[in-house]
Design a protein around this motif. Structure first.
Motif, PDB file in Angstrom:
ATOM      1  N   ASP A 139     -39.240   7.705 -40.989  1.00 52.31           N
ATOM      2  CA  ASP A 139     -40.582   8.811 -41.594  1.00 52.31           C
ATOM      3  C   ASP A 139     -41.376   7.467 -42.761  1.00 52.31           C
ATOM      4  O   ASP A 139     -42.035   7.663 -43.810  1.00 52.31           O
ATOM      5  CB  ASP A 139     -39.680  10.104 -42.526  1.00 52.31           C
ATOM      6  CG  ASP A 139     -39.927  10.706 -41.574  1.00 52.31           C
ATOM      7  OD1 ASP A 139     -40.550  11.137 -40.357  1.00 52.31           O
ATOM      8  OD2 ASP A 139     -39.013  12.268 -42.085  1.00 52.31           O
ATOM      9  N   GLN A 140     -40.481   6.952 -43.437  1.00 49.17           N
ATOM     10  CA  GLN A 140     -40.606   6.030 -44.086  1.00 49.17           C
ATOM     11  C   GLN A 140     -41.362   5.043 -44.197  1.00 49.17           C
ATOM     12  O   GLN A 140     -42.282   4.206 -45.326  1.00 49.17           O
ATOM     13  CB  GLN A 140     -39.559   5.345 -44.793  1.00 49.17           C
ATOM     14  CG  GLN A 140     -39.263   4.135 -46.221  1.00 49.17           C
ATOM     15  CD  GLN A 140     -39.856   5.403 -47.651  1.00 49.17           C
ATOM     16  OE1 GLN A 140     -39.080   5.893 -47.751  1.00 49.17           O
ATOM     17  NE2 GLN A 140     -41.002   4.862 -47.784  1.00 49.17           N
ATOM     18  N   SER A 186     -44.832   6.316 -44.638  1.00 47.63           N
ATOM     19  CA  SER A 186     -44.764   6.477 -45.962  1.00 47.63           C
ATOM     20  C   SER A 186     -45.539   4.961 -46.560  1.00 47.63           C
ATOM     21  O   SER A 186     -46.525   4.665 -47.585  1.00 47.63           O
ATOM     22  CB  SER A 186     -43.841   7.002 -46.844  1.00 47.63           C
ATOM     23  OG  SER A 186     -43.627   8.497 -47.222  1.00 47.63           O
ATOM     24  N   GLU A 197     -49.062   4.379 -45.593  1.00 44.80           N
ATOM     25  CA  GLU A 197     -49.924   5.457 -46.585  1.00 44.80           C
ATOM     26  C   GLU A 197     -50.064   4.795 -48.215  1.00 44.80           C
ATOM     27  O   GLU A 197     -51.009   5.181 -48.690  1.00 44.80           O
ATOM     28  CB  GLU A 197     -49.402   6.979 -46.533  1.00 44.80           C
ATOM     29  CG  GLU A 197     -49.376   7.374 -45.334  1.00 44.80           C
ATOM     30  CD  GLU A 197     -48.621   9.263 -44.997  1.00 44.80           C
ATOM     31  OE1 GLU A 197     -49.169  10.086 -45.003  1.00 44.80           O
ATOM     32  OE2 GLU A 197     -47.515   8.998 -46.497  1.00 44.80           O
TER      33      GLU A 197
END
Length: 296
Positions: free
Chosen positions: A116-117, A120, A123
């Motif tokens: 998930d990092q 991020s 993004e």
């Protein structure tokens, strides 16, 4: 994990702890000789990746590298060398390492296990469908890299996977997979060795090849370099003097009038025009110096 080539034991180094320094050097050198052959076998995939990257550059897209540990560090290294070599903005080629800046010099526990990092981190750079992501994971199974590739693919961005195993989890997530199988390491699982060298070789090809295709060189001269130190300043003068057939003092004078822009100085000199007119001429030829020069 045992079926991964990068994790297997190398029979050639099974007794490495009994060797002399010279024997270790000879052993490593003989193993390193295998790397170029492995990379050569991936020439077609590397070429396709270069073409995709160049196409994205031409249309305002960017190149992102994403990896953990050695893979991440090598991506950051290659990205950081593009601005001084090709006069590109830092945002054009971006290296992202799991764990952030601190991970460049220190291991960040568990950073590579967080998919998930990766999303991020992308993004934060406003990664979009116009861009291309090269996910670097010599094992082909690093969760952080897989997470980045999944996110990039969900946006419709181009995805390139790099691994040193024939089949891996990143294969189905990548439009192109570059997989030089360099064989087991001298120290089992230490992929900073042969795998790391193969990674550096391929990343060199990706950025250099793409930059050449978009006009960052003239022949083998780096005509879009940024003279950020004395060495590069002198190189700029030599390049302008050679191509425009000027004396070094005259080349330096024209470079100063063109704010240190090598291509601009060459075009201005050979067309006998000012810096702004030279820039406009270059722009009309998509930055390709050869096309902007007076035709013989």
């Amino acid at each position: 994990m045992l079926n991964l080539t990068t994790e297997q034991r190398n029979p050639a180094s099974a007794q490495v702890d009994t060797l002399s320094a010279r024997q270790i050097v000879d052993l490593m050198n003989s193993q390193d000789a295998l790397i170029a052959e492995a990379v050569a076998r991936e020439s077609e995939n590397i070429s396709r990746a270069i073409e995709i990257i160049a196409d994205r550059f031409r249309n305002g897209g960017r190149l992102f590298y994403q990896g953990a540990g050695t893979s991440g560090r090598l991506g950051v290294l290659d990205a950081s060398e593009c601005p001084p070599t090709f006069s590109t903005p830092p945002s054009m080629v971006v290296g992202i390492i799991a764990g952030g800046q601190r991970a460049l010099t220190n291991a960040v526990e568990g950073a590579e296990d967080n998919p998930d990092q990766a999303r991020s981190d992308l993004e934060l750079h406003h990664f979009s469908s116009k861009d291309v992501l090269v996910g670097i994971a010599t094992s082909g199974r690093t969760p952080y890299v897989l997470g980045g590739l999944k996110y990039a693919r969900s946006l419709g961005a181009a995805t390139v996977g790099f691994t040193c195993n024939e089949s891996s989890e990143l294969h189905p997530l990548s439009d192109i997979v570059i997989a030089p199988v360099v064989g087991p390491e001298i120290v089992s699982g230490s992929t900073r060795l042969k795998a790391g060298t193969a990674t550096k070789m391929v990343l060199n090809m990706l950025t250099t090849g793409a930059m050449v295709l978009i006009g960052k060189t003239y022949g083998n001269l780096m005509v879009d370099l940024r003279a950020s130190n004395e060495k590069l300043k002198l190189r700029s003068i030599r390049i302008v003097a050679e191509i425009a057939e000027l004396t070094p003092p005259k080349a330096e004078e024209i470079l100063l009038a063109c704010q240190g822009e090598v291509k601009t100085a060459i075009v201005a000199s050979l067309h006998q025009i000012d810096a702004q007119a030279a820039r406009e001429l270059l722009t009309s030829h998509d930055g390709q110096l050869r096309a902007a020069l007076p035709q013989q």
